[in-house]
Structure formats: structure tokens, C-alpha cells
Design an enzyme around this catalytic site. Sequence first.
Site, mmCIF file in Angstrom:
data_model
loop_
_atom_site.group_PDB
_atom_site.id
_atom_site.type_symbol
_atom_site.label_atom_id
_atom_site.label_comp_id
_atom_site.label_asym_id
_atom_site.label_seq_id
_atom_site.Cartn_x
_atom_site.Cartn_y
_atom_site.Cartn_z
ATOM 1 N N ASP A 196 0.851 -1.180 0.000
ATOM 2 C CA ASP A 196 0.000 0.000 0.000
ATOM 3 C C ASP A 196 0.898 1.245 0.000
ATOM 4 O OD1 ASP A 196 -3.037 0.820 0.459
ATOM 5 O OD2 ASP A 196 -1.876 1.991 1.910
ATOM 6 N N HIS A 230 -7.008 -6.823 -0.953
ATOM 7 C CA HIS A 230 -5.970 -5.807 -0.788
ATOM 8 C C HIS A 230 -4.949 -6.162 0.293
ATOM 9 C CE1 HIS A 230 -4.016 -1.969 -1.051
ATOM 10 N NE2 HIS A 230 -4.292 -1.672 0.207
#
Length: 346
Positions: A99, A317
Site C-alpha cells: 500500500d 488488498h
Amino acid sequence: MLPARRIPTNGINLSVHESGEGPAVVLMHGFPGLGYSWHNQVPALTAAGFRVVAPDQRGYGHSDAPEAVEEYDITKLTGDMVGLLDALDIERAVFVGHDWGGLVAWQLPLFHPDRVAGVVGVSTPFIPHWMTWLHPDLVSGVLPTGSSFVADPSVDPIAQMRQVYSEKMYVLMYQDGHHADDAMNAEPRRWLQAAYRKDLPTVDQWADLPPEALNMEYHGSPLPADPADLPGNDVLTAADLDTYEEGYKQHGFTPAINWYRNLTRNWEISRNMDQTIRVPSLMISGANDLVLRASMTDGMDEHVPDLERHVVADSWHGTMEDQPDEVNRVMTSWLQRRFLNRSAAE
């Protein structure tokens, strides 16, 4: 993970977990993570023969959190990592980032090429000039039928995002006041639980999602009254949530959100820099990551010549937390092949 210790770097102190001996691997978490986000990777990498360093990054957990927004720009974030290497007497390291940690990891060989042996992006691809949220795979679902948009690296990415997304798109919300900060700080545990989900809609189902999802209005809507009504399933256990909640009680979410508030500043700083990554690189994507999609790695080798790519099936994710065994297998295999018997990362 071993207990953390505070290490001075770049004018602040970072809380850092360390383990093992061998070539250095620095694990950089994203939002809303902590050094703890890598707790499944640290034992595997240590056992594979590496010296592992996993900090709570600037503004997170038990690390320092300067107040000024500009204290979170890319020069500070990359400088923290270089200062950490200095403090630990490490010449070069492989930087692994998820991320936002991935965004910083890809910038390190541009700002500090002599300190980077390699880069591993987990979920986060390298997209030049901070154009990540303007990738065609994302904006195509938002634009009216028949219209088109081409990102322009010579124009502020935030200004371009305002042309495409609704005002409640989460990155834009972070630019416009502290409404999101206040909501998240009021209920940190519930927001963390909402952020870490799996078994969500897949990439193939993206076009069928409602407009608020296509506009990524994740932090613009109230949470369900009952946590059981959150979409998908939990990634984090109750014990994991305890650790995350305790970490965010230190500073709240505002310092972490300040990373987003430097996107224009970061673009201005790096707009004239060569965007070529000249170190061995590995890209690990989650097959069902809806925002940082595996398809966004197509064409990466134009800017990252020495690149291997891997897509983790049945992963969203939070790839290193929802599929830790596969991430560990891919990462340790690549690191051992490229660095274990070489001095480049020592």
C-alpha cells in the site's frame, strides 16, 4: 514478532521490530497498517536467512508523529528509511512495501539509489509521477459512457482526480478538512475492522458495483450499526484488532492521513526526476484487489526493467495478511535467488 525498540532517524524516533541475520530486508507497511502488519512474514524471512527490519512508520503506532502536514512528504518518508539504515549500520537493503509503504519503496531507488539493493511491491505497482489513482483501469468505471480521460503527468494529480471522481472519493476527502479523520478517530476499532476485508466482490464484478463503490467512497459513508453487516469477511483476528487498536490510540489516524495530504507536494518534488527503477524488483499482486489491481502492473517493465510479477489467487488488498503462506513463498524464493548468496544487500 520480537519486541520493538525506538531508533533515532531523520530527526524523529521510529519504533522498530528486528529479527535475524543476513542481507537486510526492510518491511514498510501501508495505511492503515503498522509494523505488526508483517507479523506473518518476519518469521519466514528470518528463517530464510535474512535480517528483517519492520518499523511503525512516521505517524503510526509507537513511532513519533510530527504535527505539521509537510512533515509527511516523500523526502521525509524516504529519509526516515535511509536514516534507519544508518542507525543500524546497514549499507543497502531490499525494501518491501505494501500500500503506501509500496509507494515509498518504489521512490527509494529514485531518491537514494545507492542505498537500495532491490524493491518488492506488495499490492502497490510502480506508476510514474504519482498517477496511481488515475490509472485507466480505475477511472473507466467512473466516467460517463462514451467519455475518456488520459492522465497528464505535467498536471497536479489531485487536480486531475477532482475532474474524475466524486467529492467523497476517499483520497479527495482527505484533502478537504478532517471529516474522515474525526469519524475514524471516534471508532478506531470498527474502522480498522472495516478496512481489513476479504471475500469481497472480485475485479470481474467491478462494473456491477454501485456508484459510491466505483468512486471509492470508502471513508465517506457511515459504518453499519452491526459489524456483522460489513461486506465480506474479517482478515484480522480479535487479537490482531487489539494490536491495531492499541497502535492507533497513540496518535489517531490524522498523522497517517497526512501522507495523502502530501500528494501534490510529492508530485512537485519528483516531477522532473527520471522514473526508471534500476534495481531488481518483484511485484506481488492480489488477484481481487479492487483498487491496486493486478492489471495495473501491465507495462511496469517499461520503467522497471528487472521485474518479476506474481499474482496471488483468492487475495484482496491485504495480500500479506489474507494469503500469508503464498506471499511468504514467493517473496523468500525471489529474495534467496537474487540476494542470499550475494553481498549487495548486506
